[in-house]
Design a protein around this motif. Structure first.
Motif, PDB file in Angstrom:
ATOM      1  N   PHE A   1      21.257 -32.435 -74.811  1.00 30.93           N
ATOM      2  CA  PHE A   1      20.124 -32.429 -75.725  1.00 30.93           C
ATOM      3  C   PHE A   1      18.797 -32.733 -75.033  1.00 30.93           C
ATOM      4  O   PHE A   1      17.754 -32.592 -75.644  1.00 30.93           O
ATOM      5  CB  PHE A   1      20.366 -33.423 -76.867  1.00 30.93           C
ATOM      6  N   ILE A   2      18.816 -33.141 -73.778  1.00 38.90           N
ATOM      7  CA  ILE A   2      17.570 -33.384 -73.052  1.00 38.90           C
ATOM      8  C   ILE A   2      17.095 -32.095 -72.396  1.00 38.90           C
ATOM      9  O   ILE A   2      15.965 -31.656 -72.583  1.00 38.90           O
ATOM     10  CB  ILE A   2      17.741 -34.511 -72.011  1.00 38.90           C
ATOM     11  N   SER A   3      17.966 -31.448 -71.619  1.00 39.51           N
ATOM     12  CA  SER A   3      17.555 -30.221 -70.934  1.00 39.51           C
ATOM     13  C   SER A   3      17.774 -28.979 -71.789  1.00 39.51           C
ATOM     14  O   SER A   3      17.388 -27.883 -71.395  1.00 39.51           O
ATOM     15  CB  SER A   3      18.313 -30.076 -69.611  1.00 39.51           C
TER      16      SER A   3
ATOM     17  N   ARG B   1      18.837 -44.480 -57.100  1.00 44.58           N
ATOM     18  CA  ARG B   1      17.666 -44.152 -57.916  1.00 44.58           C
ATOM     19  C   ARG B   1      18.053 -43.062 -58.905  1.00 44.58           C
ATOM     20  O   ARG B   1      18.872 -42.187 -58.603  1.00 44.58           O
ATOM     21  CB  ARG B   1      16.502 -43.651 -57.038  1.00 44.58           C
ATOM     22  N   VAL B   2      17.448 -43.096 -60.100  1.00 41.04           N
ATOM     23  CA  VAL B   2      17.766 -42.107 -61.131  1.00 41.04           C
ATOM     24  C   VAL B   2      17.371 -40.715 -60.646  1.00 41.04           C
ATOM     25  O   VAL B   2      16.231 -40.472 -60.274  1.00 41.04           O
ATOM     26  CB  VAL B   2      17.042 -42.429 -62.462  1.00 41.04           C
ATOM     27  N   ARG B   3      18.342 -39.834 -60.628  1.00 38.36           N
ATOM     28  CA  ARG B   3      18.125 -38.455 -60.228  1.00 38.36           C
ATOM     29  C   ARG B   3      17.960 -37.547 -61.456  1.00 38.36           C
ATOM     30  O   ARG B   3      17.161 -36.625 -61.461  1.00 38.36           O
ATOM     31  CB  ARG B   3      19.321 -37.983 -59.387  1.00 38.36           C
ATOM     32  N   ARG B   4      18.737 -37.856 -62.524  1.00 40.20           N
ATOM     33  CA  ARG B   4      18.705 -37.007 -63.712  1.00 40.20           C
ATOM     34  C   ARG B   4      19.268 -37.772 -64.901  1.00 40.20           C
ATOM     35  O   ARG B   4      20.132 -38.625 -64.756  1.00 40.20           O
ATOM     36  CB  ARG B   4      19.549 -35.753 -63.456  1.00 40.20           C
ATOM     37  N   LEU B   5      18.745 -37.462 -66.093  1.00 40.26           N
ATOM     38  CA  LEU B   5      19.248 -38.012 -67.356  1.00 40.26           C
ATOM     39  C   LEU B   5      19.847 -36.878 -68.182  1.00 40.26           C
ATOM     40  O   LEU B   5      19.316 -35.758 -68.175  1.00 40.26           O
ATOM     41  CB  LEU B   5      18.127 -38.653 -68.174  1.00 40.26           C
ATOM     42  N   ALA B   6      20.923 -37.166 -68.889  1.00 41.33           N
ATOM     43  CA  ALA B   6      21.526 -36.168 -69.777  1.00 41.33           C
ATOM     44  C   ALA B   6      22.018 -36.873 -71.036  1.00 41.33           C
ATOM     45  O   ALA B   6      22.500 -38.002 -70.978  1.00 41.33           O
ATOM     46  CB  ALA B   6      22.670 -35.455 -69.078  1.00 41.33           C
ATOM     47  N   ASN B   7      21.878 -36.204 -72.161  1.00 40.57           N
ATOM     48  CA  ASN B   7      22.340 -36.710 -73.443  1.00 40.57           C
ATOM     49  C   ASN B   7      23.275 -35.653 -74.020  1.00 40.57           C
ATOM     50  O   ASN B   7      22.853 -34.739 -74.711  1.00 40.57           O
ATOM     51  CB  ASN B   7      21.150 -36.967 -74.368  1.00 40.57           C
ATOM     52  N   TYR B   8      24.559 -35.757 -73.714  1.00 42.39           N
ATOM     53  CA  TYR B   8      25.530 -34.747 -74.108  1.00 42.39           C
ATOM     54  C   TYR B   8      26.042 -35.011 -75.514  1.00 42.39           C
ATOM     55  O   TYR B   8      26.303 -36.142 -75.900  1.00 42.39           O
ATOM     56  CB  TYR B   8      26.717 -34.731 -73.140  1.00 42.39           C
ATOM     57  N   GLY B   9      26.202 -33.931 -76.246  1.00 38.29           N
ATOM     58  CA  GLY B   9      26.790 -33.961 -77.576  1.00 38.29           C
ATOM     59  C   GLY B   9      27.463 -32.631 -77.813  1.00 38.29           C
ATOM     60  O   GLY B   9      27.514 -31.784 -76.918  1.00 38.29           O
TER      61      GLY B   9
END
Length: 161
Positions: A136-138, A119-127
């Motif tokens: 960029f999400i947190s 199950r999805v625990r966390r999303l991240a959008n790294y740049g």
């Protein structure tokens, strides 16, 4: 002389015909130069994963791994850190004129972290922001550790030029 005779005389006059051909050649040359210069305009290049608009908003925390695959598609790479992680890697570059080198404008790694039950625990959008890896999400810079040791080579691999 009538108008019809004047038109015939002009058409048979070699100087008038020569002037028309010269004007036609000038117009053709201008069109050719314009088309050549239009081919030199800037270009944009997208490498890797193209994020569909609104895709990350369709993945809530707790969503199943199958739901993620339906929305996002096959990941660029998969890792098993603490559970499983899907990485979607992309890079956007551009060049202002066709014969110049490409310049990297944006590079992203979207990471979707799963727990042991997939199950999805966390999303991240790294740049990259100010030369550092940034989520960029947190709105945070990841701390060093197991996660950073995996992300750093990905960004170095993307920045080959």
């Amino acid at each position: 002389m009538t108008t019809l005779n004047q038109t015939r005389l002009r058409a048979s006059n070699p100087r008038g015909l020569h002037a028309r051909w010269r004007a036609l050649r000038l117009v053709a040359a201008a069109a050719l130069v314009g088309a050549t210069l239009a081919g030199c305009t800037g270009e944009q290049f997208q490498k890797g994963y193209i994020l569909p608009p609104g895709a990350l908003e369709q993945i809530p925390i707790g969503a199943s791994q199958d739901q993620v695959l339906i929305v996002m598609g096959t990941p660029s790479t998969v890792a098993t850190l603490d559970g499983e992680v899907f990485y979607y890697i992309s890079q956007r570059s551009e060049r202002p004129v066709a014969f110049m080198n490409q310049k990297v404008v944006d590079q992203r790694v979207i990471a979707i972290y799963f727990d042991k039950s997939r199950r999805v625990r966390r999303l991240a959008n790294y740049g990259l922001q100010d030369g550092k890896i940034f989520d960029f999400i947190s709105r945070t810079t990841p701390t060093s550790g197991q996660e950073m040791s995996y992300l750093t080579p990905l960004f170095k691999l993307l920045s080959f030029n």
